[in-house]
Design a protein around this motif. Sequence first.
Motif, PDB file in Angstrom:
ATOM      1  N   ARG A  86       0.853  -1.189   0.000  1.00 28.43           N
ATOM      2  CA  ARG A  86       0.000   0.000   0.000  1.00 28.43           C
ATOM      3  C   ARG A  86       0.886   1.236   0.000  1.00 28.43           C
ATOM      4  O   ARG A  86       1.971   1.239   0.584  1.00 28.43           O
ATOM      5  CB  ARG A  86      -0.920   0.029   1.226  1.00 28.43           C
ATOM      6  CG  ARG A  86      -2.019  -1.019   1.169  1.00 28.43           C
ATOM      7  CD  ARG A  86      -2.933  -0.886   2.369  1.00 28.43           C
ATOM      8  NE  ARG A  86      -4.008  -1.847   2.335  1.00 28.43           N
ATOM      9  CZ  ARG A  86      -5.135  -1.685   1.658  1.00 28.43           C
ATOM     10  NH1 ARG A  86      -5.322  -0.578   0.956  1.00 28.43           N
ATOM     11  NH2 ARG A  86      -6.065  -2.601   1.674  1.00 28.43           N
ATOM     12  N   ALA A  87       0.396   2.262  -0.657  1.00 27.67           N
ATOM     13  CA  ALA A  87       1.078   3.553  -0.639  1.00 27.67           C
ATOM     14  C   ALA A  87       0.108   4.581  -0.083  1.00 27.67           C
ATOM     15  O   ALA A  87      -1.101   4.498  -0.296  1.00 27.67           O
ATOM     16  CB  ALA A  87       1.530   3.940  -2.045  1.00 27.67           C
ATOM     17  N   LEU A  88       0.655   5.532   0.615  1.00 23.87           N
ATOM     18  CA  LEU A  88      -0.169   6.517   1.312  1.00 23.87           C
ATOM     19  C   LEU A  88      -0.189   7.828   0.549  1.00 23.87           C
ATOM     20  O   LEU A  88       0.846   8.342   0.122  1.00 23.87           O
ATOM     21  CB  LEU A  88       0.395   6.750   2.712  1.00 23.87           C
ATOM     22  CG  LEU A  88      -0.376   7.700   3.633  1.00 23.87           C
ATOM     23  CD1 LEU A  88      -1.718   7.079   4.012  1.00 23.87           C
ATOM     24  CD2 LEU A  88       0.450   7.988   4.885  1.00 23.87           C
ATOM     25  N   LEU A  89      -1.397   8.362   0.351  1.00 24.13           N
ATOM     26  CA  LEU A  89      -1.518   9.709  -0.191  1.00 24.13           C
ATOM     27  C   LEU A  89      -0.982  10.695   0.844  1.00 24.13           C
ATOM     28  O   LEU A  89      -1.392  10.666   2.004  1.00 24.13           O
ATOM     29  CB  LEU A  89      -2.978  10.043  -0.494  1.00 24.13           C
ATOM     30  CG  LEU A  89      -3.541   9.683  -1.870  1.00 24.13           C
ATOM     31  CD1 LEU A  89      -5.027  10.018  -1.915  1.00 24.13           C
ATOM     32  CD2 LEU A  89      -2.803  10.421  -2.973  1.00 24.13           C
ATOM     33  N   VAL A  90      -0.058  11.546   0.425  1.00 21.58           N
ATOM     34  CA  VAL A  90       0.473  12.543   1.344  1.00 21.58           C
ATOM     35  C   VAL A  90      -0.610  13.587   1.599  1.00 21.58           C
ATOM     36  O   VAL A  90      -1.190  14.140   0.659  1.00 21.58           O
ATOM     37  CB  VAL A  90       1.729  13.214   0.766  1.00 21.58           C
ATOM     38  CG1 VAL A  90       2.280  14.249   1.752  1.00 21.58           C
ATOM     39  CG2 VAL A  90       2.788  12.171   0.436  1.00 21.58           C
ATOM     40  N   GLN A  91      -0.898  13.836   2.865  1.00 25.76           N
ATOM     41  CA  GLN A  91      -1.960  14.767   3.212  1.00 25.76           C
ATOM     42  C   GLN A  91      -1.468  15.835   4.168  1.00 25.76           C
ATOM     43  O   GLN A  91      -0.485  15.648   4.897  1.00 25.76           O
ATOM     44  CB  GLN A  91      -3.140  14.024   3.836  1.00 25.76           C
ATOM     45  CG  GLN A  91      -3.834  13.068   2.881  1.00 25.76           C
ATOM     46  CD  GLN A  91      -5.280  12.872   3.236  1.00 25.76           C
ATOM     47  OE1 GLN A  91      -5.689  13.091   4.374  1.00 25.76           O
ATOM     48  NE2 GLN A  91      -6.079  12.458   2.270  1.00 25.76           N
ATOM     49  N   GLN A  92      -2.167  16.946   4.146  1.00 22.62           N
ATOM     50  CA  GLN A  92      -1.904  18.037   5.073  1.00 22.62           C
ATOM     51  C   GLN A  92      -3.234  18.555   5.585  1.00 22.62           C
ATOM     52  O   GLN A  92      -4.064  19.031   4.804  1.00 22.62           O
ATOM     53  CB  GLN A  92      -1.126  19.161   4.385  1.00 22.62           C
ATOM     54  CG  GLN A  92      -0.675  20.270   5.337  1.00 22.62           C
ATOM     55  CD  GLN A  92       0.151  21.305   4.619  1.00 22.62           C
ATOM     56  OE1 GLN A  92      -0.281  21.873   3.625  1.00 22.62           O
ATOM     57  NE2 GLN A  92       1.361  21.550   5.110  1.00 22.62           N
ATOM     58  N   HIS A  93      -3.468  18.391   6.855  1.00 18.83           N
ATOM     59  CA  HIS A  93      -4.742  18.791   7.472  1.00 18.83           C
ATOM     60  C   HIS A  93      -5.929  18.138   6.764  1.00 18.83           C
ATOM     61  O   HIS A  93      -6.945  18.780   6.500  1.00 18.83           O
ATOM     62  CB  HIS A  93      -4.888  20.312   7.460  1.00 18.83           C
ATOM     63  CG  HIS A  93      -3.899  21.018   8.331  1.00 18.83           C
ATOM     64  ND1 HIS A  93      -3.910  20.918   9.711  1.00 18.83           N
ATOM     65  CD2 HIS A  93      -2.837  21.811   8.018  1.00 18.83           C
ATOM     66  CE1 HIS A  93      -2.918  21.645  10.203  1.00 18.83           C
ATOM     67  NE2 HIS A  93      -2.250  22.178   9.213  1.00 18.83           N
ATOM     68  N   GLY A  94      -5.776  16.866   6.442  1.00 22.01           N
ATOM     69  CA  GLY A  94      -6.890  16.133   5.872  1.00 22.01           C
ATOM     70  C   GLY A  94      -7.111  16.340   4.390  1.00 22.01           C
ATOM     71  O   GLY A  94      -8.068  15.800   3.818  1.00 22.01           O
ATOM     72  N   ARG A  95      -6.222  17.079   3.737  1.00 23.35           N
ATOM     73  CA  ARG A  95      -6.346  17.316   2.295  1.00 23.35           C
ATOM     74  C   ARG A  95      -5.129  16.768   1.570  1.00 23.35           C
ATOM     75  O   ARG A  95      -4.004  16.832   2.095  1.00 23.35           O
ATOM     76  CB  ARG A  95      -6.469  18.817   2.004  1.00 23.35           C
ATOM     77  CG  ARG A  95      -7.778  19.443   2.406  1.00 23.35           C
ATOM     78  CD  ARG A  95      -7.889  20.852   1.858  1.00 23.35           C
ATOM     79  NE  ARG A  95      -7.625  20.899   0.423  1.00 23.35           N
ATOM     80  CZ  ARG A  95      -7.780  21.998  -0.315  1.00 23.35           C
ATOM     81  NH1 ARG A  95      -8.177  23.117   0.250  1.00 23.35           N
ATOM     82  NH2 ARG A  95      -7.530  21.966  -1.599  1.00 23.35           N
ATOM     83  N   PRO A  96      -5.306  16.241   0.358  1.00 20.45           N
ATOM     84  CA  PRO A  96      -4.151  15.764  -0.407  1.00 20.45           C
ATOM     85  C   PRO A  96      -3.148  16.889  -0.639  1.00 20.45           C
ATOM     86  O   PRO A  96      -3.532  18.045  -0.857  1.00 20.45           O
ATOM     87  CB  PRO A  96      -4.778  15.292  -1.731  1.00 20.45           C
ATOM     88  CG  PRO A  96      -6.203  15.020  -1.404  1.00 20.45           C
ATOM     89  CD  PRO A  96      -6.580  16.016  -0.351  1.00 20.45           C
ATOM     90  N   LEU A  97      -1.877  16.546  -0.572  1.00 19.54           N
ATOM     91  CA  LEU A  97      -0.820  17.527  -0.792  1.00 19.54           C
ATOM     92  C   LEU A  97      -0.611  17.689  -2.301  1.00 19.54           C
ATOM     93  O   LEU A  97      -0.212  16.743  -2.985  1.00 19.54           O
ATOM     94  CB  LEU A  97       0.472  17.066  -0.119  1.00 19.54           C
ATOM     95  CG  LEU A  97       1.609  18.086  -0.040  1.00 19.54           C
ATOM     96  CD1 LEU A  97       1.163  19.317   0.731  1.00 19.54           C
ATOM     97  CD2 LEU A  97       2.834  17.474   0.606  1.00 19.54           C
TER      98      LEU A  97
END
Length: 326
Positions: free
Chosen positions: A172-183
């Motif tokens: 699995r790969a993780l979507l990079v997020q910032q404060h619950g939003r995709p980076l």
Amino acid sequence: MDLLNYDDDNDDDEDEDKDKDESTNHCMGAAESNKCNNQSTPVATGSNNQHVLRTRKRPRESSSLTIVSSDEAPPNLFERIVPHRRGHWSGHVVVPISQSHSNRTTSSHAAIQQSIQDFYQLLQDHEFTTGTIVQHSHYHLSLSKYFSLQLAFIDSFVQKLTRRLATERSTRALLVQQHGRPLECILVNDEKTRSFWCWKVQSNPVLLRILHHVDACLKEYGQPAYYHPPLFHISIASFDGDLSSLVPLAESRRQERATKMDITTTAKDDPENKGEGDDDDDEQEEDSESDDDDSTNTLDSNLIKIDRLVCKFGTTKTYTIPLAGA
């Protein structure tokens, strides 16, 4: 850098006809870009545009900046940088990512709409008032640049890659997020002819090992390896031309948004502002996260399941390579 698919000429006349019919789905077109008709609001038409943003804010009167689905994009919108060569097929190795087009209430749908709106506003605020934002209808995680193989070598390429991946397990790969939003980020192709609005994907050892197998196989056929260091991403939209000048501006805007979110979060976490029922809400959120269904690889989850690779050649040849444990 991630590019949408394009096709090279081959010996099959029927495939060449399909190339013309399906050119709206590919990144490479004739050398001359078409300009879209002026519209007062960026609204796409057609049956497949349920995920295309309908912008509520009216652009300036002189603006012709529009948003269309990749399924509805004008032909020859993007410049083709690789010449056609008869008998050669364009190839691309990707991890496919699905999204439910029937459910307009999914979290990914809302995130995509907001992301496209941000991209539109960024362009308009910095005087990019003409052109077409192409919102991608299909998503993938690229594991190669675009390459070209002769028809006779396609089967052997797929077989060698399949053998190399035989011992690799799904991950699995993780979507990079910032404060619950995709980076988000802006990426530009090597030729500076096309820019992409992307969501960053976090690397991991298994994903890097899979990429190494793809690069090694491409090297055997004299084809280019992926970018180093790799920047894994999912392209959400693209725009004709070079938007490199907007990269620092997009980063600055993202930092401003993060600062505002930090202030909001700090205020919310203040004990004086915390209600009696907030602890129960936190426990419910934790419970819901543990119940996530991992059976489908979609953008509705922050985790991207990498359980198969797909090798695409032109518009008619697709090979799926499953990973162990898929």
